[in-house]
Design a protein around this motif. Structure first.
Motif, PDB file in Angstrom:
ATOM      1  N   ALA A  34       0.834  -1.197   0.000  1.00  0.00           N
ATOM      2  CA  ALA A  34       0.000   0.000   0.000  1.00  0.00           C
ATOM      3  C   ALA A  34       0.871   1.251   0.000  1.00  0.00           C
ATOM      4  CB  ALA A  34      -0.914  -0.001   1.218  1.00  0.00           C
ATOM      5  N   GLU A  64      -2.942   0.823  -3.763  1.00  0.00           N
ATOM      6  CA  GLU A  64      -2.138  -0.399  -3.780  1.00  0.00           C
ATOM      7  C   GLU A  64      -1.357  -0.446  -5.089  1.00  0.00           C
ATOM      8  OE1 GLU A  64      -2.766  -5.192  -4.219  1.00  0.00           O
ATOM      9  OE2 GLU A  64      -4.395  -4.006  -3.376  1.00  0.00           O
ATOM     10  N   LYS A 101      -7.666   2.754  -3.418  1.00  0.00           N
ATOM     11  CA  LYS A 101      -8.502   2.039  -2.455  1.00  0.00           C
ATOM     12  C   LYS A 101      -9.465   2.960  -1.714  1.00  0.00           C
ATOM     13  CE  LYS A 101      -6.785  -2.171  -2.662  1.00  0.00           C
ATOM     14  NZ  LYS A 101      -7.560  -3.350  -2.942  1.00  0.00           N
ATOM     15  N   GLU A 102      -8.925   4.081  -1.197  1.00  0.00           N
ATOM     16  CA  GLU A 102      -9.710   4.916  -0.305  1.00  0.00           C
ATOM     17  C   GLU A 102      -9.270   6.364  -0.378  1.00  0.00           C
ATOM     18  OE1 GLU A 102     -10.906   4.843   4.433  1.00  0.00           O
ATOM     19  OE2 GLU A 102      -9.039   3.904   3.786  1.00  0.00           O
TER      20      GLU A 102
END
Length: 106
Positions: A34, A64, A101-102
């Motif tokens: 990550a 990632e 991812k976020e």
């Protein structure tokens, strides 16, 4: 309302959304690990919009590393007219592919 952010990586600005894949300049991170990006210039979420001066305080994007590749070949051709000088070179830039991812906003 779609959640997205504008990040800065490798001297370029990119618009990212959760689940999207982006290609950036090479990052020294192994595949599968990550990465947290803190150079966030703009964030839009359900709660509202945040504009950085120059960065948004407390915002980050988690991604990632999917692949470490090289880009397409660029041909560099140099020639001096009437001098008989010709030179051809190729160049392939190293790239990192990220899966977003976020997006966290403060």
């Amino acid at each position: 309302m779609e959640t997205y952010a504008i990040i800065k990586s490798g001297g370029k600005q990119l618009r990212v959304t959760p689940g999207s894949r982006v290609i950036v300049e090479k990052l020294e991170t192994p595949v599968g690990q990550a990465v947290e990006i803190n150079d966030i210039l703009f964030v839009r979420t359900d709660k509202g919009t945040q504009i950085g001066k120059p960065n948004v305080a407390g915002a980050s994007v988690t991604a990632e590393v999917v692949a470490q590749d090289r880009g397409e070949k660029v041909i560099v051709f140099k020639k001096r007219s009437k001098k008989g000088y010709k030179k051809t070179q190729g160049h392939r830039q190293y790239e990192t592919e990220l899966l977003i991812k976020e997006i966290k906003a403060s």
